[in-house]
Design a protein around this motif. Structure first.
Motif, mmCIF file in Angstrom:
data_model
loop_
_atom_site.group_PDB
_atom_site.id
_atom_site.type_symbol
_atom_site.label_atom_id
_atom_site.label_comp_id
_atom_site.label_asym_id
_atom_site.label_seq_id
_atom_site.Cartn_x
_atom_site.Cartn_y
_atom_site.Cartn_z
ATOM 1 N N SER A 64 -7.073 0.587 -4.338
ATOM 2 C CA SER A 64 -7.564 1.906 -3.942
ATOM 3 C C SER A 64 -9.011 2.077 -4.376
ATOM 4 O O SER A 64 -9.474 1.436 -5.324
ATOM 5 C CB SER A 64 -6.701 3.018 -4.549
ATOM 6 N N LEU A 69 -9.333 5.768 -0.397
ATOM 7 C CA LEU A 69 -9.164 4.669 0.556
ATOM 8 C C LEU A 69 -8.133 3.707 -0.010
ATOM 9 O O LEU A 69 -8.249 3.260 -1.158
ATOM 10 C CB LEU A 69 -10.489 3.936 0.785
ATOM 11 N N ILE A 70 -7.142 3.400 0.795
ATOM 12 C CA ILE A 70 -6.131 2.414 0.408
ATOM 13 C C ILE A 70 -6.468 1.118 1.149
ATOM 14 O O ILE A 70 -6.442 1.078 2.393
ATOM 15 C CB ILE A 70 -4.709 2.881 0.770
ATOM 16 N N ASN A 71 -6.814 0.080 0.400
ATOM 17 C CA ASN A 71 -7.290 -1.184 0.975
ATOM 18 C C ASN A 71 -6.171 -2.206 1.050
ATOM 19 O O ASN A 71 -5.398 -2.374 0.092
ATOM 20 C CB ASN A 71 -8.436 -1.734 0.113
ATOM 21 N N ARG A 113 -5.635 -6.291 1.982
ATOM 22 C CA ARG A 113 -6.303 -7.577 2.206
ATOM 23 C C ARG A 113 -5.277 -8.653 2.550
ATOM 24 O O ARG A 113 -4.230 -8.744 1.918
ATOM 25 C CB ARG A 113 -7.081 -8.008 0.957
ATOM 26 N N THR A 137 -8.793 -4.447 5.458
ATOM 27 C CA THR A 137 -8.959 -3.201 6.188
ATOM 28 C C THR A 137 -8.492 -2.079 5.274
ATOM 29 O O THR A 137 -8.130 -2.318 4.116
ATOM 30 C CB THR A 137 -8.169 -3.224 7.510
ATOM 31 N N ASN A 138 -8.487 -0.858 5.781
ATOM 32 C CA ASN A 138 -8.049 0.255 4.936
ATOM 33 C C ASN A 138 -7.571 1.424 5.773
ATOM 34 O O ASN A 138 -7.712 1.443 7.001
ATOM 35 C CB ASN A 138 -9.167 0.702 3.981
ATOM 36 N N SER A 179 -7.117 6.001 5.075
ATOM 37 C CA SER A 179 -7.475 7.089 4.161
ATOM 38 C C SER A 179 -6.262 7.940 3.801
ATOM 39 O O SER A 179 -5.382 8.207 4.647
ATOM 40 C CB SER A 179 -8.539 7.996 4.796
ATOM 41 N N VAL A 224 -4.127 2.692 10.067
ATOM 42 C CA VAL A 224 -4.804 1.530 9.474
ATOM 43 C C VAL A 224 -5.954 1.131 10.379
ATOM 44 O O VAL A 224 -5.815 1.002 11.601
ATOM 45 C CB VAL A 224 -3.824 0.357 9.302
#
Length: 219
Positions: A101, A111-113, A115, A160-161, A163, A215
């Motif tokens: 985050s 923001l929740i990321n 990968r 990517t992320n 919100s 996403v």
């Protein structure tokens, strides 16, 4: 009488010598003819030699033909047409993703990321699931319908992320604090627990006021 006989004898000898000389000249002519015959035979043998050269040329021509055939064969196996479009890969699985985050553009946003830690590309599309958890209970975030959902393809190592929006606590009171988030990627059934501190005003922790975007909608 003796003188006349001597003269006759001399004449006979001279005649004999002349005859012998004539015969010698004839032998010379015969030898010349033989030599001429031998010389005329040599071109005949020489004419056979060009024939041999012609056979060699024919063999070389065959070699050139093989070379052309080889070139033609090479051309026939050359790739043609446009290259195929890269595959978007399978859907991203929770087990192949890492989660983190970070602060958003404004207060009341995280923001929740996500990968891709897998060895192949993967894709996802849609809204994630997100549940905020704390000692006072659990709240499920609603979908922010104002954002469209793109298809996101992640190569290995790409991220990517999405919100998370919430009303920050500005009341001055303790409010309600959530200490973790349970995140579920789109089209997945497995979730990942992420440490996250979210504080909202008391009574503001309703799903209608805590929302998530699709996403990749921020790209």
């Amino acid at each position: 009488m003796r003188l006349r006989k001597t003269s006759v004898a001399v004449a006979v000898v001279v005649a004999a010598l002349s005859l012998t000389a004539c015969e010698g000249d004839g032998s010379s002519d015969d030898a010349g003819a033989a030599a001429s015959t031998s010389t005329s035979a040599e071109p005949s043998a020489g004419s056979g030699s060009p024939s041999g050269d012609g056979a060699t040329d024919s063999t070389e021509g065959s070699g050139d033909g093989d070379g052309q055939a080889s070139a033609s064969a090479t051309a026939s196996v050359s790739p043609s047409g446009s290259p195929a479009a890269p595959s978007s890969g399978d859907g991203c699985r929770t087990a192949d993703l890492s989660f983190s985050s970070s602060g958003g553009m404004a207060e009341g946003e995280f923001l929740i990321n996500l990968r891709n830690e897998g060895s192949a590309s993967c894709s996802m599309r849609g809204f994630p699931g997100l549940d905020l958890k704390g000692k006072d209970g659990t709240v499920s975030a609603a979908r922010n319908s104002g954002r469209s959902a793109p298809t996101v393809t992640l190569a290995p190592g790409e991220a990517t992320n999405f919100s998370l929006y919430f009303p920050p606590n500005s009341s001055g009171g303790s409010g309600v604090t959530f200490t973790s988030a349970l995140v579920t990627p789109p089209n997945e059934t497995h979730s990942h627990k992420l440490s996250l501190s979210v504080n909202v005003a008391a009574g503001a922790g309703s799903a209608s006021r805590i929302t998530v975007t699709p996403v990749g909608s921020g790209k």
